[in-house]
Design a protein around this motif. Structure first.
Motif, mmCIF file in Angstrom:
data_model
loop_
_atom_site.group_PDB
_atom_site.id
_atom_site.type_symbol
_atom_site.label_atom_id
_atom_site.label_comp_id
_atom_site.label_asym_id
_atom_site.label_seq_id
_atom_site.Cartn_x
_atom_site.Cartn_y
_atom_site.Cartn_z
ATOM 1 N N GLU A 19 0.848 -1.201 0.000
ATOM 2 C CA GLU A 19 0.000 0.000 0.000
ATOM 3 C C GLU A 19 0.880 1.246 0.000
ATOM 4 O O GLU A 19 0.629 2.189 -0.742
ATOM 5 C CB GLU A 19 -0.908 0.032 1.250
ATOM 6 N N ALA A 20 1.938 1.198 0.841
ATOM 7 C CA ALA A 20 2.808 2.374 0.932
ATOM 8 C C ALA A 20 3.419 2.689 -0.419
ATOM 9 O O ALA A 20 3.399 3.834 -0.889
ATOM 10 C CB ALA A 20 3.903 2.123 1.957
ATOM 11 N N VAL A 21 3.953 1.640 -1.076
ATOM 12 C CA VAL A 21 4.653 1.903 -2.352
ATOM 13 C C VAL A 21 3.654 2.371 -3.407
ATOM 14 O O VAL A 21 3.892 3.339 -4.139
ATOM 15 C CB VAL A 21 5.384 0.628 -2.825
ATOM 16 N N ILE A 78 2.949 6.208 -5.851
ATOM 17 C CA ILE A 78 3.031 6.242 -7.315
ATOM 18 C C ILE A 78 2.376 7.516 -7.846
ATOM 19 O O ILE A 78 2.651 7.965 -8.954
ATOM 20 C CB ILE A 78 2.380 4.965 -7.896
ATOM 21 N N LEU A 79 1.516 8.110 -7.042
ATOM 22 C CA LEU A 79 0.825 9.338 -7.505
ATOM 23 C C LEU A 79 1.550 10.603 -7.060
ATOM 24 O O LEU A 79 0.992 11.689 -7.140
ATOM 25 C CB LEU A 79 -0.604 9.352 -6.947
ATOM 26 N N SER A 138 10.565 11.647 -10.373
ATOM 27 C CA SER A 138 11.584 10.685 -9.929
ATOM 28 C C SER A 138 11.020 9.765 -8.852
ATOM 29 O O SER A 138 11.386 8.604 -8.765
ATOM 30 C CB SER A 138 12.853 11.386 -9.451
ATOM 31 N N VAL A 139 10.100 10.297 -8.025
ATOM 32 C CA VAL A 139 9.490 9.424 -7.006
ATOM 33 C C VAL A 139 8.612 8.376 -7.676
ATOM 34 O O VAL A 139 8.641 7.196 -7.327
ATOM 35 C CB VAL A 139 8.657 10.259 -6.011
ATOM 36 N N ARG A 140 7.855 8.820 -8.686
ATOM 37 C CA ARG A 140 6.974 7.840 -9.366
ATOM 38 C C ARG A 140 7.812 6.724 -9.981
ATOM 39 O O ARG A 140 7.477 5.539 -9.881
ATOM 40 C CB ARG A 140 6.150 8.548 -10.447
ATOM 41 N N GLY A 183 2.517 7.602 -13.514
ATOM 42 C CA GLY A 183 2.957 6.748 -12.401
ATOM 43 C C GLY A 183 2.625 5.292 -12.628
ATOM 44 O O GLY A 183 3.485 4.416 -12.550
ATOM 45 N N TYR A 184 1.337 5.023 -12.967
ATOM 46 C CA TYR A 184 0.953 3.613 -13.113
ATOM 47 C C TYR A 184 1.518 3.002 -14.386
ATOM 48 O O TYR A 184 1.791 1.814 -14.452
ATOM 49 C CB TYR A 184 -0.568 3.456 -13.042
#
Length: 2043
Positions: free
Chosen positions: A451-453, A457-458, A463-465, A506-507
């Motif tokens: 769930e955290a990861v 994604i949003l 770079s985080v995505r 992200g997805y």
């Protein structure tokens, strides 16, 4: 050199030597002395001490080189510590005096340095003995430092370190002074001095409390300063100092009272704060946060940051893993805080941010990944997860508050981005490393990892995505069961949130990353996912234009998904190819006109979207070309091509578009360029020939007009240099080190910090270079350059030569037109592009072009060869050599070399000298020693001179490197130069200061090359060779003492080479240093160990332990070699080490040690493996059934749980990783196989116990069975799936190897029986629903092996395991629909087939057991060792096993047939692909056909055998219509899968069903046996042959094959080929059995036809009957069509292979002497026997004429075998082959064909000839050869006499010869032979036909009677002689019976006296021998029978001879009682008829 080996220096020898040899001589002496002093007695030392001290101190004045001075110092110190110490002060004074000397000349320097070194060693060794003298010494040394140059400062620092070490706390008075001096040295110009100062301070902090209390801040600041402008070694040394001091400050207790008043405890926060300051602000420190800090101009220098990063790691490692576990959350929050927004300076630019992120990732990887065990890692992962949740809340808050103050929110959002990137990367790496052991972490809902990861994604930051997507990929690779789940979830969110730009990118990143990971997961994903993804991607692309806000994201996402989909490979992609090609076609304008109109429309935003979209499309096509090469058919290529010209057109227009719209499209146009270049580079150049010019033009522009002033040398050039040359650039290009990940950023110049995912999102699905590290694509500017150089290489090598000239001239001009640094950048790009093109030309053997092109090329390269950038020089030298290779014209090459010569002679600058010297070496490398010796001499001369240029270490290093290349490649030509070169190398090693590491490294390479050149010659014993050898060893010794680790690594590889060539002379004592901090050194040590253990593992292992016991300090701080040996230490290292290559080497080393030592050190190895496996048992908490055997061997129930011994005692392996445990489990399997080769005692408990009692040192595997089971059990029930697989494999091997070992205490039981609970418990978890299919499949294999092994005889006990298989079968029956959608469909195929195969194995065993029993019953054999009841037991268990299977047999048979049908379809050649069923088979789907194939190949054979057995057990019953349909053999199988109901009748007749099944089995078998792949398993071939045997065991299939001759012939040919290609006797015997059955089928068929013909013709005349059988009326056989011919071929093949003498062609050749007898092996005999049986059956399937044509061959072969193998054996046994040939002969001779009218005369002739052949055998025997066995030949004659029609043998001459032979044999001395001869005659005499028997009786009977009469005198001595007499009597008795009336009385009258002569009277009976008694009884019995029969003769005789009568009466009286009994018995047992006797004779 031998003269140097004495206690005192041999001055006489020394003075005769030249200058340089003196140095060598001294060094050799000192080395010898160093070894000698510790072992010399004190008295000897004291006696010689004075002289020795003199000699050693006088050497100080001889200006010794660095290695020599170190040895002088060491020896002096040892001398004083073992001898007297009174003169030591004089020595110290002398040294101080030398140091004070005012002489500053360079020649005096070595003397001063030697004195400094001496002082250090003296104090180190003697320490406090020297009292207070040290204050003066230290003062003196420090004073000398003030005006010392760098070498002096270096040596002084090291000396002070030694002094401190020796004095310990006593040196406190000097601490401050030393501290001050070291401070100044820590920021010295010279890097070597900084390293030495760091070592000195590290020693100092042991005692100097102030360093980690009051002065801590200043020490820290000092270290930061020292990092500035440092090199790798300095960073390593200073970070060690910094980390250690801080760890000390944190852990120290208040020590001495004196320091208490100013001592404060320092907290973890403060320590972290100190380190953090350095990381964030660098060396300007906390005191001077002056203006520049506030102005925001200062940026931390990178080397400080990297140094601090390493210090963090040292700090944590010093405190240890437990500390880290306890303080992890504080540590983590501090580390992550380094990249958070609270320190904006650290991350103000993207470059800085990337650099900082790398550092943080490195700290986390090295600590969490390197130090913690699995349990602690899971806890750490939870902490990281908490951190992610916290940050997530911040972001959510910021995003939702965006209405307040917008500026604030955006900073908050970006603030968290770098922290999140680091946290996600570490989380991904952690899970990746944990593999399936991370399952509990992900199942823990409170943590919520997924769930955290997924929630981040949003995140707004790209770079985080991307990192979140990467983290998901790591999770999916580690836990394949999450792959489909994550994909579904991401796709579902992607579709749901299509309107959010973050969600779309992200997805789509996440899906792409997961798709890229599929190839790492063996279990794959369901095939349908591809379709879903393609649909989503299309949908995104089509809807991109609807909403301009997210059109860019949708376009990018759509193409990204398609590109990622391509990585799934051809099987998936081919279904989506048409849709993808359509999208590709549509994205580019179809004509140039459209492109023009496009240019006029649109704005910068539409162009941005267009370019992104097209770049994506190019990327997708590149991905397609790289991953689906198999689909690149011509038609596909034709469809790929049309858009290419348009893509290139757009490329040429880019600059004008850029001009129109400015910077906004800069990045997207760059990305487009990059992707187009990359695509063109992978396509075949032919496809875009038309665009070459346009493309080249663009490339030239890209290379020569770089956008920015960026030096890309570190990216472009290393790939173009030779890897060996890169070593020259040492620190510039990192050799592999543990810190490479962070050190890289220091190489790249300040403009860039290295790659990062956000630069190119498309790289997220690509393969990663190494392990779990994130892909690091470069920024677009670099990527374009790199792609451009590659593409230039391809296109330039394909354009016309005239065009090449233009291009090169253009490139040269552009270099000329630029100036300064800009010029260098252009030059660099151009050279790298040109070098690439030369490589392509060389590969395609192309030529460069005419003279002008060469000239241009040369100018270009020569310019670069004198560039200031060393990397460019290196690349240019390589380029020059490539140029020479492409031109390949010796004159041109010589010219190149000449240019370099001239340059080197005249030039004085470092640049051209280094460049040209390397060029010479490179030319050599490519053109293999340019040929002429003159040239070689010139090269060597110049390089010698350069390598002695002590003013420039660079020139020395490059020249020596070049020399090493030449030595390596000149080969034998170099021999003349070896000695001078070796002297040069040694001289330099002894004189070059250690600070010049690069020179030493080049020297090392030279030495290595020299050793290779000398090679095996080094073993020689001549003086020159031993001199060379000593020099090599000396060189190695100098290098081993060098402080630089790379030089030490070189030394080790040199020693390794020496050891390979001259092992006796190399002492490898100081090798076992396994834990250097340098990766390359560890690699060298392990590589060397690997070589050593291949030769002498035991010695290495013992040596390591001995060494560990000797040396005080242990090699490895946390590994105890003394207790767990070198093997244990290596296992420990394997567990800690992260470098793949090193781990591989360690594994190989351990495997070699295991193979050579496991059997001798069995307990040790098993304990090691057990420790590794058990170390994780407490972590498992899985049931572990205790396996100890109680006296009562109480059976433990499956459920009983006993925890493993997890007490807190010392455990050698703490929490080993799962990969180490897997390796341990594999080791256990290897140990078992080693023991198997070592002898049977390992698998026989009685023998093992006996031998163990005899010698307690012996050790046997079977005694450790409990441990083996326990280890297998622990592994099989672990969390890690890999380990479970290894555990089950181990269990399988244990079951197979130990199944038959009996339990001595309980006869009738086996030893494994007591472990059934463990086996059950180990298997059960593998059948749980969530278990991955590969584990279940392996478990099925174990189940079937366990059931089939027959270990458990009690059915109730078996049911536990049987139940597991039943449950799987239920799952199989549920069919495709019920399959889980977790993995690829082929995995369920794998599982189903594993289940069916397991059942098949069980069924086969059950049937075989039952068959064996029925055989046993039929023979009524009572096996001796079995008691009655256990025999009953076995019977019940086998039939019970069959009952167990029987219940499911109905279902199973259907499933088996379905699986076989699938297999049959899958083996069809590819041209029938269109005929395969569209929806797939019963157990595979059409799409996963390729993945399913291997699983079918793996299991079909046993299923085939089981099916054949089942069909034969039902007997293929054909139903008679009048019987009703009661007997129908089973319902119709699922053959329906490939039938339309319309095309076939709905119900097939049983005949049809049977025929289908018959052809299915036969078809599969023939297809496989026709051409079994060379790797086909033996089991498969044998199973297949057994299946055929089973098939032909019942009448119906036999009738099929008998009736279809072509089919029979084909089968025979296939078997013939199989016999030719497979040597295995088992296979050949099985094949022969099938042949016999085929022949039998043919016989039945022929008989049936003859019978029906006779019945039909009834009364008709016999003559008119048509002939059945082969050969019809003519007797001709047609090869290829004839069954007989095929059979004969096959039999001849077997016979000639075993007995080459049978081949007539060979017999004539001298190689084979006839008459030389061979004793065949047992297998050989069985094969020959089987072939003979077949031969004798052949005539039965021929017509009479046919039989005549084959008879000679058959007779030749049968008699040939008889002749070749009839040899006397010791025990009088008949060899198997002889028995078989006699049996075959008998079968043949009694064939009906011999009597049939048409063939009778021919047969008679042939049989007579055969008999002659047999008779001739006798005459050929030479005396020398082994005796021929007369008995066998006589038997053969007898067979002829008895079995043929009389006319064959009654021919006068033949009969005479036969009788001759018998006569000869009767006279034999050997009673056995006589006995057999009598037996044979017995049968001949009784021949019904008088014409046959009478001649024999007439000739031989008299001599038999005569022999018996002689016996009266010579009584039988032994049993054998007795037998002969008894047999003789029997023969005569029989004769009497057959004789005609008138002769009978005569015979009886002869016989009776003989019998009576055998009788004994009462007295004699007592004293008679055994044989005489037996003879007496035998005679009496016969008398009793004969007397009554011929009473008249009897009476007459008695009357005529009273002596006889008396004798008879006394004998009768004496035996009255016993006779009664005996006669009664005898009446029941009438004599056996002779025909049976003959048969048993040779069966």
């Amino acid at each position: 050199m031998e003269l140097a080996h004495s206690l005192l220096l041999n001055e006489e020898a020394y003075n005769q030597l030249g200058e340089f040899q003196k140095a060598e001589f001294i060094f050799e002496w000192l080395q010898f002395l160093e070894k000698l002093l510790p072992v010399t007695s004190r008295a000897d030392i004291r006696e010689n001490q004075k002289k020795l001290v003199e000699q050693l101190t006088s050497l100080l004045n001889n200006s010794p080189g660095p290695p020599t001075r170190r040895l002088i110092a060491k020896n002096l110190a040892v001398l004083y510590s073992t001898g007297e110490t009174f003169s030591v002060y004089q020595t110290i004074d002398k040294c101080n005096e030398l140091i004070r000397s005012k002489d500053d000349s360079p020649s005096y320097l070595p003397t001063k340095l030697a004195a400094v070194v001496c002082l250090g060693y003296l104090y180190k060794k003697l320490g406090r003995i020297l009292g207070n003298s040290f204050t003066d010494t230290v003062g003196n040394v420090l004073k000398a430092m003030k005006n010392a140059e760098s070498q002096g400062r270096y040596e002084i620092m090291l000396s002070l370190q030694n002094i401190l070490n020796g004095l310990g706390a006593a040196a406190i008075p000097c601490h401050r002074d030393i501290y001050k001096a070291a401070r100044s040295c820590l920021t010295d110009r010279s890097m070597a001095v900084r390293c030495a100062a760091a070592k000195c301070l590290l020693e100092l902090q042991n005692e100097a409390v102030f360093m980690w209390s009051t002065d801590l801040d200043s020490v820290v600041t000092l270290c930061f300063k020292s990092f500035e402008g440092s090199n790798y070694d300095v960073r390593l040394a200073v970070s060690k100092l910094l980390g250690t001091v801080l760890a000390r400050a944190l852990t120290s207790k208040e020590t001495t009272a004196s320091t208490r008043h100013n001592f404060r405890r320092i907290s973890l926060e403060e320590v972290m704060e100190l380190l953090g300051t350095g990381f964030l602000r660098g060396s300007c420190g906390f005191l001077r946060a002056s203006g520049d800090m506030l102005k925001g101009t200062s940026s931390v220098s990178r080397d400080v940051r990297v140094g601090v990063t390493q210090a963090y790691v040292v700090f944590v490692s010093t405190l240890g893993a437990q500390w880290l576990e306890r303080n992890f959350s504080a540590f983590l929050s501090h580390i992550l805080d380094l990249v958070s927004q609270s320190h904006p300076k650290a991350i103000q630019s993207q470059m800085d941010a990337i650099g900082c992120r790398r550092c943080v990732s490195f700290i986390l990887r090295a600590t969490v990944g390197g130090l913690l065990g699995e349990k602690a890692q899971i806890a750490a992962a939870k902490e990281i997860c908490q951190a992610i949740w916290k940050l997530k809340k911040v972001v959510d808050a910021a995003v939702s508050d965006s209405n307040l103050e917008t500026r604030n929110s955006t900073t908050d959002v970006t603030a968290s981005q770098h922290v999140l990137v680091c946290a996600l990367q570490e989380l991904g790496s952690l899970v990746h490393g944990l593999g399936t052991t991370a399952a509990p972490l992900l199942q823990d809902s409170s943590t919520g990892v997924l769930e955290a990861v997924i929630s981040v994604i949003l995140h707004p930051s790209i770079s985080v995505r991307l990192t979140a997507a990467w983290c998901l990929r790591c999770i999916a690779v580690a836990l394949p069961s999450y792959m489909s789940l994550l994909l579904d979830r991401c796709i579902e969110r992607l579709s749901a949130l299509k309107s959010s730009p973050e969600a779309v990118t992200g997805y789509s990143f996440a899906v792409a990353a997961l798709l890229g990971a599929v190839k790492h997961c063996t279990l794959g994903i369901p095939h349908g996912k591809g379709k879903v993804i393609m649909t989503v991607a299309e949908d995104l692309l089509c809807s991109a234009s609807q909403n301009s806000r997210i059109s860019l994201q949708r376009t990018q996402a759509g193409w990204l998904l398609i590109a990622a989909l391509m990585t799934l490979g051809p099987a998936v992609v081919q279904h989506h190819l048409p849709r993808m090609l359509l999208l590709w076609k549509c994205i580019f304008p179809s004509s140039p006109k459209d492109l023009e109109t496009e240019k006029t429309r649109g704005d910068s935003f539409t162009w941005q979207v267009t370019l992104e979209g097209r770049a994506g499309a190019l990327c997708a096509i590149k991905s397609f070309v790289s991953h689906c090469a198999g689909l690149l058919m011509d038609e596909v290529v034709q469809r790929l091509l049309p858009p290419l010209p348009s893509a290139v057109d757009l490329l040429t227009q880019l600059s004008s578009i850029y001009k129109s719209y400015g910077n906004s499209i800069k990045t997207s146009s760059m990305v487009y360029r990059h992707k187009l270049y990359e695509l063109l580079a992978v396509l075949p150049p032919k496809t875009y020939e038309g665009s070459f010019c346009a493309v080249l033009k663009e490339l030239v522009a890209d290379l020569t007009v770089p956008d920015s002033q960026i030096d890309a040398s570190t990216f472009l050039l290393p790939a173009l240099c030779h890897e060996n040359d890169l070593l020259l650039l040492g620190p510039l290009l990192l050799q592999e080190t543990d810190h490479r990940f962070i050190e890289e950023q220091l190489l790249l110049g300040n403009s860039i910090a290295g790659g990062s995912l956000e630069y190119d999102p498309y790289s997220i699905y690509e393969k990663v270079a190494k392990g779990d590290s994130v892909p690091k694509p470069l920024p677009p500017v670099f990527s374009v350059l790199r792609a451009a150089t590659r593409l230039f290489g391809v296109t330039f090598s394909h354009v016309a030569e005239s065009h090449r000239l233009q291009v090169l001239e253009q490139l040269l001009n552009s270099i000329k037109q630029t100036k300064g640094s800009r010029q260098q950048i252009v030059q660099l790009n151009v050279v790298s592009a040109f070098s690439t093109s030369l490589k392509h030309l060389a590969n395609c053997k192309g030529s460069l072009g005419p003279e002008e092109v060469r000239r241009c090329a040369l100018t270009l390269v020569m310019g670069a060869l004198e560039s200031n950038n060393p990397l460019l020089r290196c690349a240019a030298a390589e380029c020059l050599a490539r140029l020479a290779r492409v031109v390949s014209d010796s004159a041109f090459t010589a010219g190149l070399a000449q240019v370099s010569f001239d340059k080197l002679k005249s030039a004085r600058d470092v640049v051209s000298r280094t460049g040209h010297s390397l060029a010479l070496g490179c030319l050599y490398r490519y053109l293999g020693g340019i040929g002429s010796t003159q040239h070689l001499n010139a090269c060597v001369g110049i390089l010698y001179t350069l390598s002695q240029d002590s003013t420039s270490p660079d020139v020395q290093a490059w020249a020596l490197h070049s020399l090493s290349l030449i030595v390596d490649l000149a080969g034998p030509l170099y021999h003349v130069h070896v000695e001078p070169t070796l002297s040069l190398v040694l001289m330099l090693l002894l004189t070059v200061p250690p600070a010049y590491a690069e020179v030493h490294q080049s020297l090392g390479r030279c030495l290595n090359a020299l050793i290779t050149t000398l090679g095996p010659e080094l073993q020689g014993s001549s003086t020159t060779v031993s001199g060379l050898r000593t020099s090599c060893l000396l060189g190695c010794a100098v290098m081993q003492d060098n402080p630089d680790c790379l030089v030490q690594a070189q030394a080790i590889s040199c020693l390794q080479q020496l050891h390979m060539f001259a092992p006796r002379h190399v002492n490898l004592s100081n090798l076992v240093n396994l834990c250097s901090s340098y990766l390359l050194l560890r690699r060298a040590v392990v590589a060397c160990l690997l070589q050593l253990v291949q030769r002498e593992a035991a010695e290495v292992s013992e040596y390591a332990v001995a060494l560990a016991k000797e040396s005080r300090e242990d090699f490895t701080p946390d590994v105890n070699i003394r207790e767990i040996g070198l093997e244990g230490a290596l296992l420990g290292l394997l567990d800690k080490e992260l470098d793949q290559r090193l781990c591989q080497d360690i594994k190989e080393t351990l495997t070699h040690m295991l193979t050579s030592m496991a059997v001798e050190k069995l307990s040790f190895w098993l304990k090691l493996c057990k420790d590794v496996l058990a170390a994780s048992a407490d972590f498992n908490t899985v049931a572990s059934v205790d396996t100890t055997q109680d006296e009562e061997t109480a059976k433990v129930d499956d459920a009983s749980v006993l925890t493993s011994d997890s007490d807190e005692r010392f455990h050698p392996f703490s929490n080993p990783r799962w990969s180490t445990r897997v390796f341990a489990a594999e080791c256990v399997c290897k140990i078992i196989s080693q023991c198997e080769n070592a002898g049977s005692a390992h698998f026989d408990i009685t023998l093992a116990q006996e031998r163990k009692q005899r010698d307690s040192r012996d050790d046997f595997l079977v005694l450790h069975l409990a441990d083996l089971i326990r280890m297998a059990f622990m592994a099989a029930t672990d969390h890690s799936d890999q380990l479970r697989l290894s555990g089950l494999q181990t269990l399988l091997i244990i079951v197979r190897k130990f199944a038959a070992v009996p339990e001595p205490e309980f006869p009738g039981h086996v030893i494994l029986e007591q472990y059934q609970a463990n086996v059950g418990a180990a298997l059960r978890p593998a059948f749980a629903p969530e278990t991955p299919p590969d584990v279940t499949a392996k478990a099925c294999q174990v189940c079937s092996a366990w059931i089939a092994s027959g270990v458990v005889s009690d059915l109730n006990d078996l049911r536990r395991v049987h139940q597991l298989l039943v449950s799987s079968l239920v799952k199989v029956q549920a069919g495709k629909e019920a399959q889980s959608q977790q993995y690829n469909e082929s995995t369920s195929t794998m599982e189903i087939l594993a289940v069916l195969k397991a059942w098949a194995e069980v069924y086969i065993v059950a049937v075989e057991k039952q068959k064996n029993q029925s055989d046993a019953h039929n023979h009524c054999l009572k096996i001796a060792s079995f008691a009655e009841e256990s025999y009953r037991d076995v019977t019940s268990s086998a039939s019970g096993l069959l009952d167990l299977v029987q219940a499911d047999l109905g279902t199973l048979s259907k499933l088996w047939l379905a699986a076989l049908q699938d297999f049959a379809l899958l083996t069809l050649p590819s041209e029938y692909a269109s005929q395969l069923p569209v929806e797939g088979g019963t157990f595979y789907t059409a799409e996963t056909i390729e993945n399913a194939r291997p699983h079918y190949y793996n299991s079909w054979a046993l299923i085939l055998y089981a099916t054949a057995l089942w069909l034969t057990s039902t007997g293929f019953i054909i139903v008679d219509p009048d019987e009703g349909v009661t007997n129908l053999s089973r319902p119709v199988t699922p053959t329906t899968m490939c039938q339309d109901s319309s095309t076939r009748p709905l119900v097939k007749s049983p005949e049809d069903v049977n025929t289908d099944r018959f052809h299915l089995i036969l078809g599969i078998s023939v297809e496989f046996l026709c051409s079994p792949r060379s790797d086909a398993a033996m089991e498969n071939i044998i199973a297949c042959l057994h299946a055929l045997q089973a098939l032909f065991d019942v009448p119906w299939p036999r009738s099929k094959i008998g009736g279809d001759q072509e089919l029979g012939v084909e089968l025979l040919n296939v078997l013939h080929r199989l016999i030719l290609t497979r040597e295995s006797p088992d296979i050949q015997l099985a094949a022969l059995e099938v042949v016999r059955l085929i022949l039998f089928a043919a016989q039945e068929h022929v008989k049936e036809k003859r019978r029906s013909a006779e019945v039909d013709d009834g009364a008709a005349e016999k003559e008119t009957l048509p002939e059945f059988g082969e050969g019809k009326d003519t007797g001709g056989l047609v090869p290829g069509k004839s069954l007989v011919f095929a059979t004969l071929e096959l039999c001849v093949c077997i016979l000639v292979r075993q007995l080459p003498q049978l081949n007539p062609k060979l017999t004539c050749s001298p190689a084979v002497q006839s008459g030389k007898h061979l004793l065949l092996s047992e297998d050989g005999s069985r094969l020959v026997a089987a072939a003979l049986v077949i031969l004798s059956d052949v005539p039965a399937i021929c017509s009479p004429e046919g039989s005549v044509s084959v008879l000679p061959t058959i007779l030749y072969l049968i008699i040939g075998v008889l002749k070749e193998t009839a040899v006397k054996l010791q025990d009088g046994q008949l060899p198997l082959t002889v028995a078989a040939s006699l049996q075959a002969l008998k079968g043949l001779l009694s064939s009906p064909m011999a009597r049939a009218e048409k063939s009778r005369t021919a047969w008679t002739d042939l049989l007579r000839s055969a008999l002659v052949t047999v008779l001739d055998c006798w005459d050929q025997v030479d005396g020398l050869l082994q005796e021929l066995d007369e008995v066998s030949l006589l038997t053969a004659i007898t067979v002829f006499v008895m079995s043929t029609s009389p006319e064959v043998t009654t021919v006068e001459c033949l009969q005479k010869r036969c009788i001759e032979k018998f006569k000869m044999t009767l006279d034999s001395k050997d009673p056995l032979v006589q006995y057999k001869c009598y037996q044979l005659l017995h049968s001949i005499f009784q021949h019904p036909n008088k014409t046959v028997s009478y001649p024999y009786i007439h000739s031989l009977a008299p001599s038999i009677v005569g022999k018996l009469q002689e016996t009266e005198k010579a009584k039988p001595e032994n049993a054998a002689e007795l037998q002969v007499i008894q047999e003789g009597i029997k023969v005569v008795t029989a004769l009497t019976a057959t004789a005609e009336e008138e002769h009978r009385a005569h015979l009886v009258a002869c016989l009776l006296p003989i019998l009576i002569s055998f009788l004994l009277d009462e007295n004699a009976l007592v004293s008679a021998t055994n044989s005489a008694k037996n003879l007496h009884e035998f005679a009496l019995q016969n008398m009793m029978q004969i007397g009554p029969q011929y009473s008249s003769v009897f009476k007459k005789l008695m009357a005529s001879s009273p002596t006889m009568k008396a004798r008879l009466e006394s004998a009768v009286k004496g035996n009255q009682e016993s006779i009664k009994v005996k006669t009664a018995k005898h009446a029941k047992n009438p004599g056996k008829s002779s025909s049976i006797q003959l048969k048993t004779n040779f069966l």
